[in-house]
Design a protein around this motif. Structure first.
Motif, short mmCIF file in Angstrom:
data_model
loop_
_atom_site.label_atom_id
_atom_site.label_comp_id
_atom_site.label_asym_id
_atom_site.label_seq_id
_atom_site.Cartn_x
_atom_site.Cartn_y
_atom_site.Cartn_z
N VAL A 137 0.88 -1.17 0.00
CA VAL A 137 0.00 0.00 0.00
C VAL A 137 0.92 1.22 0.00
O VAL A 137 1.57 1.53 1.00
N TRP A 138 1.03 1.87 -1.16
CA TRP A 138 1.95 3.00 -1.33
C TRP A 138 1.39 4.24 -0.63
O TRP A 138 0.22 4.27 -0.26
N ASP A 139 2.23 5.26 -0.53
CA ASP A 139 1.83 6.53 0.09
C ASP A 139 1.25 6.29 1.48
O ASP A 139 0.21 6.84 1.82
N SER A 140 1.88 5.45 2.25
CA SER A 140 1.39 5.11 3.59
C SER A 140 2.50 5.33 4.60
O SER A 140 3.15 4.39 5.07
N GLN A 141 2.75 6.58 4.91
CA GLN A 141 3.79 6.88 5.89
C GLN A 141 3.23 6.71 7.31
O GLN A 141 2.34 7.47 7.72
N PHE A 142 3.75 5.74 7.99
CA PHE A 142 3.32 5.47 9.37
C PHE A 142 3.55 6.70 10.23
O PHE A 142 4.62 7.31 10.16
N SER A 143 2.53 7.06 11.04
CA SER A 143 2.78 8.16 11.98
C SER A 143 2.56 7.75 13.42
O SER A 143 3.24 8.25 14.30
N ALA A 144 1.62 6.86 13.69
CA ALA A 144 1.35 6.46 15.08
C ALA A 144 0.52 5.18 15.07
O ALA A 144 -0.01 4.79 14.03
N MET A 145 0.41 4.55 16.24
CA MET A 145 -0.53 3.43 16.36
C MET A 145 -0.95 3.29 17.82
O MET A 145 -0.26 3.78 18.73
N GLU A 146 -2.12 2.69 18.02
CA GLU A 146 -2.53 2.41 19.39
C GLU A 146 -3.28 1.10 19.40
O GLU A 146 -3.77 0.64 18.37
N GLN A 147 -3.39 0.51 20.60
CA GLN A 147 -4.10 -0.77 20.70
C GLN A 147 -5.58 -0.50 20.90
O GLN A 147 -5.97 0.34 21.71
N GLU A 148 -6.38 -1.23 20.12
CA GLU A 148 -7.84 -1.21 20.32
C GLU A 148 -8.22 -2.65 20.58
O GLU A 148 -8.29 -3.45 19.63
N GLY A 149 -8.39 -3.00 21.83
CA GLY A 149 -8.61 -4.41 22.16
C GLY A 149 -7.39 -5.22 21.78
O GLY A 149 -6.26 -4.87 22.11
N LEU A 151 -6.34 -5.57 18.72
CA LEU A 151 -5.78 -5.09 17.45
C LEU A 151 -4.95 -3.82 17.62
O LEU A 151 -5.17 -3.05 18.55
N TRP A 152 -4.03 -3.63 16.66
CA TRP A 152 -3.36 -2.34 16.52
C TRP A 152 -4.17 -1.49 15.55
O TRP A 152 -4.55 -1.99 14.48
N LYS A 153 -4.41 -0.24 15.91
CA LYS A 153 -4.97 0.70 14.93
C LYS A 153 -3.82 1.59 14.48
O LYS A 153 -3.19 2.26 15.31
N ILE A 154 -3.55 1.56 13.17
CA ILE A 154 -2.35 2.24 12.64
C ILE A 154 -2.79 3.50 11.90
O ILE A 154 -3.73 3.47 11.10
N HIS A 155 -2.06 4.59 12.14
CA HIS A 155 -2.38 5.87 11.49
C HIS A 155 -1.26 6.23 10.52
O HIS A 155 -0.09 6.10 10.85
N PHE A 156 -1.68 6.72 9.37
CA PHE A 156 -0.71 7.15 8.36
C PHE A 156 -0.82 8.67 8.18
O PHE A 156 -1.88 9.25 8.42
N ARG A 157 0.30 9.22 7.72
CA ARG A 157 0.35 10.68 7.58
C ARG A 157 -0.71 11.22 6.63
O ARG A 157 -1.17 12.34 6.78
N ASN A 158 -1.14 10.40 5.66
CA ASN A 158 -2.15 10.88 4.69
C ASN A 158 -3.57 10.82 5.25
O ASN A 158 -4.53 11.07 4.55
N GLY A 159 -3.70 10.47 6.53
CA GLY A 159 -5.03 10.45 7.15
C GLY A 159 -5.68 9.07 7.15
O GLY A 159 -6.66 8.85 7.86
N THR A 161 -6.17 5.00 7.90
CA THR A 161 -5.86 4.12 9.04
C THR A 161 -5.96 2.67 8.57
O THR A 161 -6.54 2.38 7.51
N ALA A 162 -5.38 1.76 9.35
CA ALA A 162 -5.48 0.32 9.06
C ALA A 162 -5.45 -0.40 10.40
O ALA A 162 -5.03 0.18 11.42
N THR A 163 -5.90 -1.64 10.41
CA THR A 163 -5.81 -2.43 11.64
C THR A 163 -5.00 -3.70 11.36
O THR A 163 -4.96 -4.18 10.21
N ALA A 164 -4.40 -4.22 12.42
CA ALA A 164 -3.62 -5.46 12.27
C ALA A 164 -3.49 -6.12 13.63
O ALA A 164 -3.53 -5.44 14.67
N ASP A 165 -3.33 -7.45 13.62
CA ASP A 165 -3.06 -8.17 14.87
C ASP A 165 -1.60 -8.04 15.26
O ASP A 165 -1.25 -7.98 16.43
N ILE A 166 -0.73 -8.08 14.22
CA ILE A 166 0.72 -8.05 14.47
C ILE A 166 1.34 -6.97 13.59
O ILE A 166 1.03 -6.88 12.39
N VAL A 167 2.21 -6.14 14.18
CA VAL A 167 2.91 -5.11 13.42
C VAL A 167 4.39 -5.44 13.40
O VAL A 167 4.99 -5.77 14.43
N ILE A 168 4.99 -5.36 12.19
CA ILE A 168 6.44 -5.56 12.05
C ILE A 168 7.02 -4.23 11.57
O ILE A 168 6.66 -3.75 10.49
#
Ligand SMILES: Cc1cc2nc3c(=O)[nH]c(=O)nc-3n(C[C@H](O)[C@H](O)[C@H](O)COP(=O)(O)OP(=O)(O)OC[C@H]3O[C@@H](n4cnc5c(N)ncnc54)[C@H](O)[C@@H]3O)c2cc1C
Length: 397
Positions: A137-149, A151-159, A161-168
């Motif tokens: 997924v291009w143009d996805s500059q990671f800026s922050a993440m937090e746990q929601e239950g 899952l990780w909720k991941i925020h990108f600079r372009n506004g 978001t995505a969710t994942a169980d595991i972040v590398i």
């Protein structure tokens, strides 16, 4: 007979790989081969938006091992640059001290000493082509993440978001993901490089282009090193390395956005060198100053079951020809720990991977940092040792 129950740790798990460099892409490939659900979030706008830099050599026991495990050796063989693994070592007066191009020995795939070179962009294209469509997924500059239950909720600079169980976190030397695992920050090695790119060396600096001769050129001595390497697109990358105090970047008074100021500095700094090297500085339209940093040799953090790092994000070190190889090997080890079925839970699998990865990189990082002067301010003795290392290494095959 007792049957061993293999545990599929990645069943129903979504994995977010942050950063589509060699390490992140290789991990995605290896996990997809085991049918895992993976996305790679990459900062670049598109596959073609950035020149990836010069060539890298892959090593038998690391980079090539990962390429083979990923089923990509045929693609690698079609894309590597034969002969570019040869070294030419010069002294500051441009006298040739070592010329591997003139040596008759020729190493081949399957031989431990063979370190074939490939353009970074070509390597990246091979890895991307091996992934399922839409994985990156291009143009996805990671800026922050937090746990929601869970899952990780991941925020990108372009506004987005995505969710994942595991972040590398494979987002390189300025990793933003790393801070969620450890607060260990980088240290300064004592050396900096000034990097330049030349788009048309054949025209813009013909004599240097011939000296480089499609191989690795290292000019060493008199307190500095100049390295030059071809790029796969016909361009040339060079690095001018020296030892500097840590505050030099802030205190040097050079505006690196003004190439003429950098050229003036480089010509003064290399005043005792053969002026043929100045043609590199003249031909270069933009320079980057890179302080060479590293993470401490002994790093420890509490392993987690849903987050880890690989490559430079985990173990940045000064350039030593191992960085891409280590990132690819990390990807191989991590994918094996996650998919072998040999671990009871994710935390155990990740902590075994982190132990292997940190131990191996600590050793290499220590050697590189302790030998930083041999690279950035080589004495006659260290140049002799460097040349000896090549002649001994290559004759082992
Ligand atoms: C001057 C120099 C020369 C080198 N020469 C060699 C060499 O000859 N051989 C060798 O093996 N190694 C070399 N290295 C080291 C090598 O480049 C790195 O070790 C290697 O690229 C690390 O791979 P990686 O996948 O961990 O990270 P990277 O290659 O840095 O990839 C990180 C990726 O993450 C992306 N990214 C960054 N931040 C974010 C974010 N916030 N969100 C999303 N994406 C992000 C980047 O765009 C990039 O695509 C050299 C390094 C330097 C500085």
């Amino acid at each position: 007979m007792e049957t061993i129950q293999k545990i599929n740790l990645l069943k129903d798990k979504k994995i977010a790989v942050i950063g589509g460099g060699p390490g992140g892409l290789m991990l995605a490939r290896l996990l997809q081969m085991k049918h895992a659900d993976v996305q790679v979030y990459e900062r670049d706008y598109s596959q073609a938006s950035r020149v990836q830099g010069a060539i890298v050599d892959l090593h038998y026991e690391s980079g090539l091992k990962a390429m083979a495990a990923a089923g990509l050796m045929e693609a690698f063989k079609a894309g590597y640059i034969p002969g570019a693994d040869r070294y030419r070592v010069l002294d500051p007066q441009a006298n040739i001290l070592l010329d591997e191009g003139e040596q008759a020995t020729e190493a081949k795939f399957g031989e431990e000493s063979f370190r074939p070179e490939i353009d970074r962009g070509v390597l990246r294209d091979i890895l991307i082509a091996s992934l399922l469509p839409g994985t990156v997924v291009w143009d996805s500059q990671f800026s922050a993440m937090e746990q929601e239950g869970e899952l990780w909720k991941i925020h990108f600079r372009n506004g987005n978001t995505a969710t994942a169980d595991i972040v590398i976190g494979s987002d390189g030397y300025r990793s933003q993901v790393r801070g969620y695992l450890t607060d260990i920050t980088p240290l300064y090695s004592g050396a900096m490089i000034i990097q330049g790119e030349i788009e048309d060396p054949e025209l813009a600096c013909q004599e240097m282009h011939s000296l480089v001769n499609q191989a690795n050129l290292m000019a060493m001595g008199a307190g500095a090193t100049i390295a030059a390497q071809p790029r796969g697109d016909g361009g040339l990358t060079f690095y001018a390395a020296s030892l500097y105090p840590e505050n030099w970047a802030a205190a040097n008074g050079i505006d690196f956005s003004r190439p003429e100021e950098v050229r003036t500095y480089l010509k003064e700094h290399f005043a005792a060198w053969n002026p043929v090297f100045f043609t590199l500085f003249e031909a270069c339209r933009g320079f980057i100053l890179r302080p060479l940093n590293y993470f401490p040799f002994e790093q420890e953090w509490e392993s987690r079951d849903n987050l880890t790092l690989l490559g430079d994000a985990a173990h940045l070190m000064p350039p030593n020809g191992e960085g891409v190889n280590l990132a690819l090997l990390d990807a191989l080890d991590l994918s094996e720990c996650l998919t072998s079925g040999g671990f009871g839970d994710l935390k155990q699998a990740i902590s075994v991977y982190e132990k292997i990865m940190l131990e191996r990189s600590a050793e290499l990082c220590r050697e590189t940092v302790e030998g930083i002067a041999d690279f950035a301010a080589p004495s006659d003795e260290s140049v002799r040792e460097f040349i000896k290392m090549f002649t001994v290494d290559r004759s082992l095959s």
